[in-house]
Design a protein around this motif. Structure first.
Motif, PDB file in Angstrom:
ATOM      1  N   THR A  67      40.722  45.106  41.597  1.00 28.36           N
ATOM      2  CA  THR A  67      40.499  45.124  43.040  1.00 28.36           C
ATOM      3  C   THR A  67      41.756  44.713  43.807  1.00 28.36           C
ATOM      4  O   THR A  67      42.397  43.718  43.482  1.00 28.36           O
ATOM      5  N   ARG A  85      42.601  43.890  47.753  1.00 24.57           N
ATOM      6  CA  ARG A  85      42.070  43.686  49.099  1.00 24.57           C
ATOM      7  C   ARG A  85      43.131  44.146  50.101  1.00 24.57           C
ATOM      8  O   ARG A  85      44.198  43.547  50.210  1.00 24.57           O
ATOM      9  N   GLU A  97      41.416  55.077  41.953  1.00 25.30           N
ATOM     10  CA  GLU A  97      40.660  54.881  40.716  1.00 25.30           C
ATOM     11  C   GLU A  97      41.402  55.469  39.519  1.00 25.30           C
ATOM     12  O   GLU A  97      41.361  54.906  38.418  1.00 25.30           O
ATOM     13  N   SER A 113      34.103  50.724  36.286  1.00 21.51           N
ATOM     14  CA  SER A 113      34.011  49.477  37.033  1.00 21.51           C
ATOM     15  C   SER A 113      34.720  48.343  36.309  1.00 21.51           C
ATOM     16  O   SER A 113      35.270  47.450  36.938  1.00 21.51           O
ATOM     17  N   ASP A 158      40.716  49.535  42.544  1.00 22.12           N
ATOM     18  CA  ASP A 158      39.578  49.609  43.450  1.00 22.12           C
ATOM     19  C   ASP A 158      40.012  49.001  44.779  1.00 22.12           C
ATOM     20  O   ASP A 158      40.342  47.814  44.852  1.00 22.12           O
ATOM     21  N   ILE A 159      40.031  49.824  45.832  1.00 22.36           N
ATOM     22  CA  ILE A 159      40.476  49.354  47.148  1.00 22.36           C
ATOM     23  C   ILE A 159      39.314  48.739  47.914  1.00 22.36           C
ATOM     24  O   ILE A 159      38.276  49.371  48.111  1.00 22.36           O
ATOM     25  N   GLU A 160      39.509  47.497  48.340  1.00 25.29           N
ATOM     26  CA  GLU A 160      38.544  46.806  49.204  1.00 25.29           C
ATOM     27  C   GLU A 160      39.167  46.765  50.593  1.00 25.29           C
ATOM     28  O   GLU A 160      39.984  45.902  50.908  1.00 25.29           O
ATOM     29  N   LEU A 161      38.775  47.717  51.428  1.00 20.56           N
ATOM     30  CA  LEU A 161      39.410  47.914  52.730  1.00 20.56           C
ATOM     31  C   LEU A 161      38.731  47.106  53.820  1.00 20.56           C
ATOM     32  O   LEU A 161      37.504  47.075  53.921  1.00 20.56           O
ATOM     33  N   SER A 162      39.551  46.440  54.651  1.00 26.37           N
ATOM     34  CA  SER A 162      39.019  45.690  55.787  1.00 26.37           C
ATOM     35  C   SER A 162      39.880  45.967  57.010  1.00 26.37           C
ATOM     36  O   SER A 162      41.076  46.258  56.898  1.00 26.37           O
ATOM     37  N   ALA A 184      43.850  38.709  52.156  1.00 29.56           N
ATOM     38  CA  ALA A 184      44.159  40.079  51.748  1.00 29.56           C
ATOM     39  C   ALA A 184      45.342  40.046  50.797  1.00 29.56           C
ATOM     40  O   ALA A 184      46.218  39.176  50.914  1.00 29.56           O
TER      41      ALA A 184
END
Length: 329
Positions: free
Chosen positions: A36, A38, A61, A31, A66-70, A87
């Motif tokens: 990250t 976006r 990873e 972590s 770290d993918i923050e998918l929207s 984004a």
């Protein structure tokens, strides 16, 4: 004897404590190491299987991302999210970068990797038409998606290529929102509809329609859906973008080197409402039209074909330079 037992116990506690400290010291703190990104996607479709494989198999990873998918629902909304800073990376049709470039944005969007090389939508008819041709659309209404979007423009190009006037010979309904196209067709709008998966298969299974053609096969090879970001973001995050592309390439390789069922199993958590059997069928359907390229790069010829499609749809007056809109480290 009692003192000996206590002494042994103390030594054991110290030993176990040391082991715990050593274990925690050597344990990787994923972590803390991950950066990250976006990512706004144009739609959530099995068509984008290589990207979901990269997410689910941990390829991002592996390279520290770290993918923050929207979900943005539409290429115009994806590009707006990136431009507004909501984004970091957009995932949509490459036409979005052309619209922004022609709009005069100084820190405009550049494409840095592709994921698909053909249109991912299928023409669904109300009746099971044997030996379907585009002539079957003449005089009919088809829900085509947003005007200026790649599915609708690809449809117009395919009709023109077949000698059919898309403005006069066919009624292309562009008033229905992308997310409502399936339900509008079920509700009685149109004779045909152009749908992505899993919507096309769902309509077939529910008895509302029949897949009669692939727009991907009709439209040819283009950088259909790709990843893009602001020019400044790309220049400031060269290593991050390089690693992002590596993860996507591993996802593409997985799809090409695995069976349809193995791909479906890898991405099933992304589609909890779709059965493994249906996912497998859809992966097979997209593989059959050669939807996924071998790598993330695309040629100037393919980019020119994209612009030919846009010019035919009257959404572009003249071509923009390939070198201006493609990011190269």
């Amino acid at each position: 004897m009692k003192k000996t037992i206590i002494y042994i116990g103390v030594i054991l506690v110290i030993f176990l404590g040391a082991c715990a400290v050593l274990f925690n010291f050597n344990k990787k703190d994923d972590s803390k190491d991950l950066e990250t990104v976006r990512l706004a996607e144009v739609a959530h479709s099995i068509f984008y299987a290589p990207m979901y494989v990269a997410i689910e198999e941990g390829y991002f990873e592996d390279v520290g991302i770290d993918i923050e998918l929207s979900l943005a629902n539409g290429a115009d909304k994806v590009s707006a999210a990136v431009l507004a800073g909501d984004a970091d990376v957009g995932f949509a049709g490459s036409e979005a970068t052309i619209y922004v470039y022609n709009g005069g944005e100084k820190d405009y969007l550049k494409t840095f990797a592709r994921l698909t090389q053909k249109d991912g939508s299928f023409i669904v008819a109300r009746e099971d038409i044997k030996d379907f041709t585009l002539d079957d659309l003449v005089g009919k209404t088809i829900i085509g998606g947003r005007a200026g979007g790649m599915p609708e423009m690809t449809l117009e190009w395919a009709l023109t290529d077949a000698g059919i006037d898309p403005k006069n010979d066919v009624n292309i309904d562009t008033s229905v929102a992308f997310s409502a196209m399936s339900s509008a067709f079920i509700g009685g709008t149109g004779d045909f509809v152009a749908l992505f998966e899993p919507n096309a298969l769902q309509l077939e299974q529910e008895g509302y329609g029949y897949v009669v053609a692939s727009l991907g096969e009709l439209g040819g090879v283009v950088p259909y859906t790709a990843f893009f970001a602001r020019d400044s973001y790309l220049n400031e995050n060269e290593e991050l973008i390089e690693n992002f592309v590596k993860a996507i390439q591993k996802g593409i390789d997985f799809v090409h080197n695995s069976s349809d069922k193995e791909v479906a199993e890898a991405i099933i958590d992304q589609f909890p409402d779709t059965s493994l059997d249906d996912l497998t069928k859809i992966v097979e359907r997209y593989r059959s039209i050669d939807a996924w390229p071998d790598n993330t790069e695309f040629s100037e010829e393919e980019f020119d074909h994209l612009q030919d499609i846009m010019i035919n749809a009257k959404e572009l007056d003249s071509k923009v330079p390939f070198s201006d809109l493609i990011y190269e480290k």
